[in-house]
Design a protein around this motif. Structure first.
Motif, PDB file in Angstrom:
ATOM      1  N   THR A 166      36.368 -34.982  65.148  1.00 27.16           N
ATOM      2  CA  THR A 166      37.120 -35.960  65.742  1.00 27.16           C
ATOM      3  C   THR A 166      38.821 -35.624  65.583  1.00 27.16           C
ATOM      4  OG1 THR A 166      37.084 -37.680  64.176  1.00 27.16           O
ATOM      5  CG2 THR A 166      35.332 -37.735  66.158  1.00 27.16           C
ATOM      6  N   ARG A 167      38.843 -34.820  64.729  1.00 27.68           N
ATOM      7  CA  ARG A 167      40.456 -34.479  64.333  1.00 27.68           C
ATOM      8  C   ARG A 167      41.270 -34.219  65.785  1.00 27.68           C
ATOM      9  NH1 ARG A 167      39.375 -30.389  59.758  1.00 27.68           N
ATOM     10  NH2 ARG A 167      37.967 -29.984  61.114  1.00 27.68           N
ATOM     11  N   GLU A 226      41.222 -40.192  71.573  1.00 25.81           N
ATOM     12  CA  GLU A 226      40.284 -41.530  71.825  1.00 25.81           C
ATOM     13  C   GLU A 226      39.403 -41.795  70.409  1.00 25.81           C
ATOM     14  OE1 GLU A 226      37.965 -37.691  73.639  1.00 25.81           O
ATOM     15  OE2 GLU A 226      40.139 -38.627  73.123  1.00 25.81           O
ATOM     16  N   PHE A 227      39.751 -41.150  69.532  1.00 21.44           N
ATOM     17  CA  PHE A 227      39.001 -41.387  68.198  1.00 21.44           C
ATOM     18  C   PHE A 227      39.836 -41.869  67.087  1.00 21.44           C
ATOM     19  CE2 PHE A 227      35.809 -38.876  70.329  1.00 21.44           C
ATOM     20  CZ  PHE A 227      34.557 -39.602  70.273  1.00 21.44           C
ATOM     21  N   GLU A 228      41.223 -41.755  67.253  1.00 20.30           N
ATOM     22  CA  GLU A 228      42.212 -41.874  66.376  1.00 20.30           C
ATOM     23  C   GLU A 228      42.406 -43.777  65.950  1.00 20.30           C
ATOM     24  OE1 GLU A 228      46.042 -40.575  67.617  1.00 20.30           O
ATOM     25  OE2 GLU A 228      45.493 -38.536  67.360  1.00 20.30           O
ATOM     26  N   GLU A 229      42.619 -43.859  64.753  1.00 19.00           N
ATOM     27  CA  GLU A 229      42.501 -45.357  64.497  1.00 19.00           C
ATOM     28  C   GLU A 229      43.748 -46.114  64.948  1.00 19.00           C
ATOM     29  OE1 GLU A 229      41.654 -45.761  60.303  1.00 19.00           O
ATOM     30  OE2 GLU A 229      39.708 -44.393  60.415  1.00 19.00           O
TER      31      GLU A 229
END
Length: 123
Positions: free
Chosen positions: A115-116, A120-123
């Motif tokens: 997901t790096r 859409e997957f960043e916190e």
């Protein structure tokens, strides 16, 4: 259709639905975890095949044991002997399939989505 056979028919229908639903990716069928989950369920299903195959012969063997098995143009004892050979072959093939699907399932265990850099997957 008799009750036990009805269950196998239902299982076949559910596998057909899986085959239809899994042809393309979508929100719930996109990442390696989905494959792992599906293979786990398939492994469980395939692992039950040897017993299911063996138990399909119960009505034939019951009828033969009671001397009531009728074979069109043939001998009941020979027909049951032939069926038992085919049954053993099918059960062995199912055990091999079960081992292969178990192995396939385990190969997907360490797989995941990188997901790096995906917003859409960043916190």
């Amino acid at each position: 259709m008799s009750s036990p056979a009805r269950h196998l028919s239902g299982a076949a229908e559910l596998v057909r639905e899986f085959n239809h639903d899994s042809r393309v990716t979508r929100a719930d069928w996109e990442f390696p975890g989905a494959s792992y989950d599906a293979l786990g369920a398939l492994s469980r299903l395939v692992g039950m095949l040897p017993q299911a195959i063996d138990q399909t012969a119960v009505p034939v063997l019951h009828t033969h044991k009671h001397g009531r098995l009728l074979i069109d143009g043939g001998d009941a004892d020979e027909a049951v002997k032939h069926m038992r050979t085919a049954l053993d072959t099918a059960m062995q093939a199912a055990r091999f399939l079960s081992a292969a699907v178990d192995h396939l399932h385990s190969t997907t265990s360490p797989m995941g989505l990188d997901t790096r850099g995906l917003p859409e997957f960043e916190e």
